[in-house]
Scaffold this active site. Structure first.
Site, PDB file in Angstrom:
ATOM      1  N   SER A 220       4.943   1.780   8.083  1.00 43.11           N
ATOM      2  CA  SER A 220       4.504   0.677   7.228  1.00 43.11           C
ATOM      3  C   SER A 220       5.663   0.093   6.442  1.00 43.11           C
ATOM      4  O   SER A 220       6.435   0.815   5.807  1.00 43.11           O
ATOM      5  CB  SER A 220       3.439   1.163   6.237  1.00 43.11           C
ATOM      6  OG  SER A 220       2.162   1.004   6.753  1.00 43.11           O
TER       7      SER A 220
ATOM      8  N   ASP B 178      -0.547  -7.529   0.859  1.00 43.33           N
ATOM      9  CA  ASP B 178       0.011  -6.201   1.159  1.00 43.33           C
ATOM     10  C   ASP B 178       1.529  -6.240   1.273  1.00 43.33           C
ATOM     11  O   ASP B 178       2.127  -5.530   2.071  1.00 43.33           O
ATOM     12  CB  ASP B 178      -0.596  -5.612   2.441  1.00 43.33           C
ATOM     13  CG  ASP B 178      -0.443  -4.091   2.494  1.00 43.33           C
ATOM     14  OD1 ASP B 178      -0.059  -3.497   1.472  1.00 43.33           O
ATOM     15  OD2 ASP B 178      -0.694  -3.497   3.564  1.00 43.33           O
TER      16      ASP B 178
ATOM     17  N   HIS C 119       0.811  -1.223   0.000  1.00 38.47           N
ATOM     18  CA  HIS C 119       0.000   0.000   0.000  1.00 38.47           C
ATOM     19  C   HIS C 119       0.840   1.266   0.000  1.00 38.47           C
ATOM     20  O   HIS C 119       0.335   2.347  -0.303  1.00 38.47           O
ATOM     21  CB  HIS C 119      -0.983  -0.005   1.188  1.00 38.47           C
ATOM     22  CG  HIS C 119      -0.359   0.191   2.527  1.00 38.47           C
ATOM     23  ND1 HIS C 119      -0.196  -0.840   3.424  1.00 38.47           N
ATOM     24  CD2 HIS C 119       0.117   1.293   3.144  1.00 38.47           C
ATOM     25  CE1 HIS C 119       0.357  -0.371   4.539  1.00 38.47           C
ATOM     26  NE2 HIS C 119       0.556   0.915   4.388  1.00 38.47           N
TER      27      HIS C 119
END
Length: 302
Positions: free
Chosen positions: A252, A176, A137
């Site tokens: 992330s 992801d 993402h």
């Protein structure tokens, strides 16, 4: 001037809290309407505090503004690795200091340049072929293996501060996970991956990455739970490692590591209260699942 890309806005995946409504029974037993101090008021407060997962990605430009505004605040404390004596006084096990020193040389800040806009996340080296795992993402767009992301440049900032152009090897939105590759000149140290089944609830962990653009940031906590069901990526509900180590926008794709410096997960999402940042509930993709996705991506893309 760098401007926010909007990647830092909460945009799912959603986490349905198991908390029940303790005032529902009281409301059902009340004949009259809820007053200002009645169950209706508390139900509204409870709903306003519903937890959702926010992908921990941020715009580099936005991060710069936040950090500048906090020059003398808590962001400054998070910018460096504490000394062993400081760690001991804070109750952080000394072996976490050694783990941080072992891991930091393999962790990078991932940056996507879209003209004047820059968005960022984190990543880490996994092998001697200069592959880097990160979250899909972060890339937020279509790409072909071996090409820039829709014409936008993908780069990493190495631990020594050098910016190095990265190749997108491939992506798996369902898990992801995405894989990048850099030149050998990056000099990254591959991280050791933990063995299957070795992670335990309560063990000490470090979250490493670039929250708010602060490269090489380390935060400490424990494994709060295993096999927590959340919705990560564009697939269905999957299990994740839950931790209370502070994870914020920009973390992330970074590693969650144990006291031996072994990666147990890929930091991916945080639970937040409405209008707030990290509240100490973060989620990481278990490293075994991330490794399987990365191996498949590398097999297909090189």
């Amino acid at each position: 001037m760098t401007v926010p890309t909007g990647l830092g806005e909460p945009r799912g995946p959603w986490f349905v809290s198991p908390v029940t409504d303790p005032w529902a029974a009281a409301a059902a037993a009340t004949d009259g309407p809820s007053g200002p101090d009645g169950p209706g008021r508390w139900r509204r407060r409870l709903l306003a505090a519903s937890a959702v997962l926010a992908l921990s990605v941020t715009s580099g430009g936005l991060a710069g503004g936040v950090v500048a505004g906090w020059e003398n605040g808590p962001a400054r404390l998070a910018a460096g690795l504490p000394s062993p004596s400081a760690s001991a006084s804070a109750g952080v096990p000394a072996d976490l200091v050694a783990a941080a020193a072992q891991v930091l040389p393999g962790v990078v800040s991932v940056q996507i340049s879209r003209g004047a806009m820059v968005s960022s996340g984190s990543g880490f080296a996994i092998d001697d072929h200069h592959h880097i795992i990160t979250n899909d993402h972060i890339l937020d767009g279509d790409s072909l293996p071996g090409t820039p992301l829709n014409g936008h440049q993908v780069s990493v900032v190495a631990p020594d501060g050098r910016r190095i152009v990265a190749e997108v090897v491939g992506r798996d939105p369902g898990s992801d996970i995405a894989v990048l590759r850099v030149s050998p000149s990056a000099g990254l140290r591959p991280l050791v991956l933990a063995q299957t089944g070795s992670t335990q609830v309560g063990e000490a962990v470090l979250a490493v990455g670039s929250p708010l653009g602060l490269s090489g940031t380390v935060t400490a906590g424990i494994v709060s739970a295993l096999d927590r069901e959340v919705r990560l990526g564009n697939g269905g509900r999957r299990t994740a490692v839950q931790t209370d180590a502070s994870i914020n926008p920009g973390n992330s794709g970074g590693p969650l590591v144990n006291a031996d410096g072994e990666v147990i997960g890929v930091n991916t999402a945080i639970a937040t209260l409405e209008g707030a940042g990290s509240i100490g509930i973060g989620f990481a993709i278990p490293i075994q699942r991330a490794e399987q996705a990365a191996d498949e991506i590398i097999r297909r893309g090189g």
